[in-house]
Design an enzyme around this catalytic site. Structure first.
Site, short mmCIF file in Angstrom:
data_model
loop_
_atom_site.label_atom_id
_atom_site.label_comp_id
_atom_site.label_asym_id
_atom_site.label_seq_id
_atom_site.Cartn_x
_atom_site.Cartn_y
_atom_site.Cartn_z
N ASN A 122 -3.65 18.71 -30.43
CA ASN A 122 -2.83 18.72 -31.65
C ASN A 122 -2.65 20.16 -32.14
O ASN A 122 -3.47 21.03 -31.84
CB ASN A 122 -3.39 17.81 -32.75
CG ASN A 122 -4.88 17.60 -32.61
OD1 ASN A 122 -5.66 18.44 -33.05
ND2 ASN A 122 -5.28 16.52 -31.94
N SER A 167 -4.63 11.98 -35.76
CA SER A 167 -5.87 11.54 -36.41
C SER A 167 -6.88 12.69 -36.49
O SER A 167 -7.88 12.60 -37.19
CB SER A 167 -6.48 10.37 -35.63
OG SER A 167 -6.73 10.78 -34.30
N GLU A 168 -6.61 13.78 -35.74
CA GLU A 168 -7.56 14.89 -35.73
C GLU A 168 -7.16 16.01 -36.70
O GLU A 168 -7.67 17.13 -36.62
CB GLU A 168 -7.73 15.43 -34.30
CG GLU A 168 -8.43 14.40 -33.44
CD GLU A 168 -8.99 14.94 -32.14
OE1 GLU A 168 -10.21 14.82 -31.96
OE2 GLU A 168 -8.24 15.45 -31.32
N HIS A 187 -5.75 22.56 -31.13
CA HIS A 187 -6.90 21.88 -30.52
C HIS A 187 -6.42 21.31 -29.19
O HIS A 187 -5.37 20.66 -29.12
CB HIS A 187 -7.40 20.75 -31.44
CG HIS A 187 -8.23 19.75 -30.69
ND1 HIS A 187 -9.38 20.10 -30.03
CD2 HIS A 187 -8.05 18.42 -30.46
CE1 HIS A 187 -9.89 19.03 -29.44
NE2 HIS A 187 -9.10 18.00 -29.69
N HIS A 189 -7.75 20.42 -24.69
CA HIS A 189 -8.84 20.10 -23.76
C HIS A 189 -8.65 20.86 -22.45
O HIS A 189 -8.50 20.25 -21.38
CB HIS A 189 -8.85 18.59 -23.46
CG HIS A 189 -8.74 17.72 -24.68
ND1 HIS A 189 -7.99 16.57 -24.71
CD2 HIS A 189 -9.28 17.83 -25.92
CE1 HIS A 189 -8.07 16.00 -25.91
NE2 HIS A 189 -8.84 16.76 -26.67
N HIS A 250 -16.03 17.69 -25.60
CA HIS A 250 -14.70 17.35 -26.10
C HIS A 250 -13.63 18.35 -25.65
O HIS A 250 -12.80 18.03 -24.81
CB HIS A 250 -14.76 17.26 -27.63
CG HIS A 250 -13.51 16.76 -28.26
ND1 HIS A 250 -13.46 16.24 -29.52
CD2 HIS A 250 -12.23 16.73 -27.81
CE1 HIS A 250 -12.24 15.89 -29.82
NE2 HIS A 250 -11.46 16.18 -28.79
ZN LIG Z 1 -9.40 16.19 -28.75
#
Ligand SMILES: [Zn+2]
Length: 367
Positions: A122, A167-168, A187, A189, A250
């Site tokens: 996000n 949601s983050e 954010h 990964h 994460h």
């Molecule tokens: Zn994440």
């Protein structure tokens, strides 16, 4: 009122832009009067604040967001309590439209580098004192369009946009509340950096100059369930002195002055982690720069205005520029500059031992 204070009235403007405030300042304004229901672009507001020029509403729409000056940071760096009401109109200003396009471009970059799998990752941008543009939930970052984006307030309430927000978002909002310089957050990964995050290890320093300048020492925050308030708060001990944090089991989060720069830090970190992994397969030790060469890079970093925990010389006895205690190592146990701390895995073990001990003691006590 001081008679020397010149007031310029631009209350005829529905949208107050940088150009308007620059003209007012060029005309010698000490106070600028705006209409209560106008929209003031963040850059115009920043321009006036930096010059200590008062922004006053003429009262035609009492309580409108634009009539309230942006909250000043308190001494501990958190935003002051009296945050202005959120202004949904910031969602469709020319500045917002440009940032929405930038967010979509950054989303595609993240997807093409394989930093965001599925609908993961996000992106957000703080466009006003209490307004944050962000990506929606359940949309691949490759497919993002400006119409998909959302506007939320600093508590995470959605105030504009058709699709539901990520949601983050709370992770991003905690960073904005704690770090006034943070205007954008990403954010994601990325696989190589996330490999470090799932082993509870951080990369060593003083290997590649670009990494030292743009990222430097990386912190690692403990695991919590994504999307929760607890998860969002895990980064708080680190974000003031680190622009990039590994999130245990994460991924990573980066903040910067622009969305593009926050994405750069993700790229710099992941490439660095990847390079270290490749070098470790060559069978030869990795060479490091000297502490003096590291200091030169830190001086460049300071000039660029980037944060680094190593600027705090009072804590440098425990926190050297590099972590060479394990020669040739490409992954180190994270070391707090206040001294060694338990890794997340060690903390989990401590918790487990304590809960077993408590249960045994309770059992003994009830007999
Ligand atoms: Zn994440």
């Amino acid at each position: 009122m001081n008679q020397d204070q010149k007031t310029i009235d631009i209350s005829s403007r529905k949208v107050v832009t940088m150009r308007d405030v620059q003209d007012a300042v060029a005309a010698g304004a000490h106070r600028v009067v705006t209409a209560g229901n106008c929209v003031i672009t963040p850059s115009a507001r920043d321009f006036l604040q930096q010059r200590n020029i008062s922004l006053v509403s003429n009262g035609t729409a009492k309580g409108a967001a634009c009539a309230v000056p942006a909250p000043k940071s308190s001494s501990n760096g958190t935003a002051a309590k009296e945050v202005s009401a959120s202004n949904p109109r910031l969602f469709s200003t020319p500045e917002a439209e440009a940032i929405k396009r930038e967010i979509c471009d950054v989303g595609r970059k993240l997807w093409m580098r394989q930093f965001v799998d599925g609908n993961g990752g996000n992106i957000s941008y703080r466009i006003g004192p209490n307004e944050v543009l962000c990506t929606p939930t359940l949309v691949s970052k490759f497919d993002l369009t400006p119409e998909d984006l959302c506007l939320v307030d600093l508590e995470g309430n959605q105030i504009a946009g058709v699709k539901p927000r990520t949601s983050e978002i709370f992770l991003h909002l905690e960073i904005y509340k704690a770090v006034p310089e943070a205007k954008a957050a990403v954010h994601c990964h990325p696989p190589h950096a996330t490999a470090y995050a799932i082993t509870g290890r951080v990369p060593p320093n003083l290997v590649i100059p670009e990494f030292e300048v743009f990222v430097g020492k990386v912190a690692i925050s403990p695991y919590e369930t994504p999307g929760t308030a607890e998860f969002a708060r895990t980064v708080l001990p680190y974000v003031k002195q680190h622009n990039t944090v590994l999130l245990s089991n994460h991924g990573i989060v980066c903040w910067a002055d622009t969305v593009t720069h926050a994405e750069w830090y993700a790229e710099v970190l992941d490439t660095y982690c990847w390079t270290l992994m490749l070098a470790s397969q060559l069978g030869a030790p990795i060479s490091h720069m000297s502490e003096k060469q590291g200091s030169d890079l830190l001086a460049i970093k300071k000039r660029l205005g980037l944060p680094d925990v190593r600027f705090d010389t009072s804590r440098m006895q425990e926190c050297q520029l590099s972590d060479l205690e394990i020669p040739g190592s490409i992954a180190l146990t994270p070391m707090s500059c206040d001294g060694p701390t338990s890794s997340p895995a060690e903390k989990d073990l401590e918790k487990l031992v304590k809960s077993v001990t408590d249960a045994v003691m309770q059992e003994i006590g009830t007999r």
